[in-house]
Design a protein around this motif. Structure first.
Motif, short mmCIF file in Angstrom:
data_model
loop_
_atom_site.label_atom_id
_atom_site.label_comp_id
_atom_site.label_asym_id
_atom_site.label_seq_id
_atom_site.Cartn_x
_atom_site.Cartn_y
_atom_site.Cartn_z
N ALA A 31 12.21 -12.59 4.76
CA ALA A 31 11.43 -13.70 4.21
C ALA A 31 11.50 -13.72 2.69
N LYS A 32 11.28 -14.91 2.14
CA LYS A 32 11.20 -15.09 0.70
C LYS A 32 9.73 -15.29 0.32
N VAL A 33 9.26 -14.49 -0.61
CA VAL A 33 7.89 -14.65 -1.11
C VAL A 33 7.91 -15.68 -2.23
N ILE A 34 6.93 -16.59 -2.21
CA ILE A 34 6.81 -17.58 -3.27
C ILE A 34 5.64 -17.26 -4.19
N SER A 35 4.50 -16.92 -3.61
CA SER A 35 3.31 -16.67 -4.43
C SER A 35 2.53 -15.47 -3.91
N ASP A 36 1.86 -14.80 -4.85
CA ASP A 36 0.99 -13.67 -4.50
C ASP A 36 -0.20 -13.68 -5.44
N SER A 37 -1.38 -13.54 -4.90
CA SER A 37 -2.59 -13.47 -5.70
C SER A 37 -2.98 -12.00 -5.89
N LEU A 38 -3.11 -11.58 -7.14
CA LEU A 38 -3.41 -10.18 -7.42
C LEU A 38 -4.86 -9.86 -7.07
N CYS A 39 -5.07 -8.68 -6.52
CA CYS A 39 -6.38 -8.29 -6.01
C CYS A 39 -6.82 -6.97 -6.63
N MET A 40 -8.12 -6.82 -6.82
CA MET A 40 -8.65 -5.56 -7.33
C MET A 40 -8.33 -4.39 -6.40
N SER A 41 -8.11 -4.68 -5.12
CA SER A 41 -7.74 -3.62 -4.18
C SER A 41 -6.38 -3.02 -4.56
N GLU A 69 -1.69 -10.53 -0.85
CA GLU A 69 -2.21 -11.89 -0.72
C GLU A 69 -1.06 -12.86 -1.00
N PHE A 70 -0.11 -12.91 -0.06
CA PHE A 70 1.12 -13.63 -0.38
C PHE A 70 1.46 -14.71 0.64
N CYS A 71 2.33 -15.60 0.18
CA CYS A 71 2.75 -16.73 1.00
C CYS A 71 4.22 -17.01 0.68
N GLY A 72 4.97 -17.43 1.68
CA GLY A 72 6.39 -17.70 1.45
C GLY A 72 7.03 -18.43 2.60
N GLN A 73 8.36 -18.28 2.68
CA GLN A 73 9.15 -18.94 3.72
C GLN A 73 10.04 -17.94 4.42
N ILE A 74 10.17 -18.12 5.72
CA ILE A 74 11.04 -17.26 6.51
C ILE A 74 12.50 -17.64 6.27
N VAL A 75 13.35 -16.63 6.13
CA VAL A 75 14.78 -16.84 5.86
C VAL A 75 15.63 -16.55 7.10
#
Length: 421
Positions: A31-41, A69-75
């Motif tokens: 998969a290709k990751v497009i976005s990730d939100s950084l977390c205190m964890s 915390e990521f979102c993307g598209q399957i390759v």
């Protein structure tokens, strides 16, 4: 397939590297990751290294990719999963796999080839087996990245409970048409909680949000307005408790002294927890949402009220898959809009430094687009930066049209025009 990823090698040792991913197996997905939100964890994992419960002991030789915390598209889809997933599908991942042989294992902490802060990843069989690879039907990728933090909020609301006098039966969830307060609630997760409280399935009659930062309260009030809340049957108030002599009495005055049915604590502060305990109504539920880093964190609790007033305490850490599915559904339908959580954006190049300094960086969520190169920048600084950089000049115009919030139009423009990493 080469990937670029931020990997954890030890305490405070994060490195952005390029390396080769192995060919996927029949039970894996590329998969290709497009976005990730950084977390205190992730910050906690980075400073603790292999001492963190979710992080393997051998990361000095087999580093893990951070970010969950990521979102993307399957390759590409291995044969085993081709009847359920296909190339081009948008996805997000529920990181709480809850594996029998390793209940702490999670993407973003425990695996060599899957984590949010990467350009390409290999999703292992365990994720699909646990039904933790979730299709995302929304149009903007950043909403998919916010599904995990929203699921934590939803899970907390679901975990709260109430009873009826004489019946030892727990009615799960916050009390609809009840009295609710969110203490220290103007931070990024607090904003999500306000959104869900007002627009979710069981809105309270009264919602009081406190904080000691007026700027954060003003921003919250401009996004989640009293007028909109009233349309949903909620009397919403924002209170700065910094200069109030008797906070307990002041908050209780909103309920005519009755107390609150649901009290959420969004900061790990002893005095705040003890305040929450004192303002509970009969059968009131104190939800300790904040995650302390001190394993010995404690506070006084009135056990007289536990016995005679049936007050009680719950706490949750993360949401489950059902919570995440609910979050994705509510966002896709436009019921909730957690864009208010986001105050900064950046590219993969700034992840390591940003993660290690998260507690020192003001504002809310730091949203990373993993296939671009961009130093971390606050949304409120777009206009000033736009005087010298046309990219930010246009982004400033876009977010200004959207009440100062990050949005799909801004995401599309950034992905089209930013420098690729």
């Amino acid at each position: 397939m080469k990937t670029k990823a931020v990997r954890l090698y030890g305490k405070n040792d994060l490195r952005l590297e390029e390396f080769e991913l192995p060919p996927i197996k029949e039970d894996e997905i590329l998969a290709k990751v497009i976005s990730d939100s950084l977390c205190m964890s992730s910050y906690k994992a980075a400073i603790q290294g292999s001492e963190h419960k979710r992080v393997p002991k051998n990361i000095d030789k087999n580093p893990v990719i951070i970010g969950h915390e990521f979102c993307g598209q399957i390759v590409e889809v291995g044969k085993k999963w081709q009847d359920k997933f296909k190339p081009g599908d948008k996805f997000t991942v529920q990181p709480a796999l809850n594996l029998k042989d390793n209940p702490y294992a999670a993407p973003g902490y425990s695996f060599q080839y899957i984590g949010g802060d990467a350009t390409y990843i290999i999703i292992p069989n365990e994720v699909m087996e646990q039904n933790c690879l979730l299709k995302y039907e929304g149009d903007a990728f950043f909403y998919g990245s916010l599904a995990e933090p929203m699921s934590c909020i939803i899970g907390a609301f679901h975990a709260s409970y109430h009873t009826e006098p004489g019946k030892y039966i727990h009615r799960m969830g916050t009390l609809e048409n009840g009295f609710m307060t969110i203490l220290a609630g103007a931070g990024p997760m607090g904003l999500g909680a306000i959104d869900y409280a007002v627009h979710g399935p069981k809105p309270p009659k009264l919602l009081v949000v406190t904080d000691i930062n007026q700027e954060r309260l003003d921003r919250a009030a401009s996004i989640y307005t009293q007028e909109d809340a009233k349309k949903h049957g909620v009397d919403l108030y924002y209170v700065n408790t910094a200069n109030i002599d008797n906070v307990e009495n002041y908050l209780l005055s909103f309920t005519d002294g009755r107390g609150f049915d649901d009290v959420f604590v969004f900061a790990p502060v002893r005095e705040l927890v003890e305040l929450a305990d004192r303002i509970l109504a009969r059968d009131g539920c104190l939800n300790f949402f904040a995650g302390p880093s001190d394993p010995n964190f404690s506070a006084l609790l009135n056990f007289y009220n536990v016995h005679y007033n049936s007050t009680h305490v719950v706490g949750t850490s993360g949401g489950n898959t059902d919570d995440m599915i609910e979050a994705l559904d509510l966002m896709a339908k436009g019921v909730v809009n957690p864009a208010a959580m986001i105050t900064h954006i950046g590219g993969l190049n700034c992840v390591a430094q940003t993660t290690l300094n998260l507690p020192k960086i003001p504002g809310g969520k730091k949203l990373i687009y993993t296939n671009i190169e961009l130093d971390l920048v606050a949304i409120e600084d777009f206009k000033e930066k736009g005087k010298e950089n046309p990219l930010f000049a246009e982004l400033a115009k876009i977010v200004e049209r959207n009440n100062g919030l990050w949005c799909k139009e801004a995401e599309d423009f950034l992905l089209e025009n930013a420098k690729k990493i």
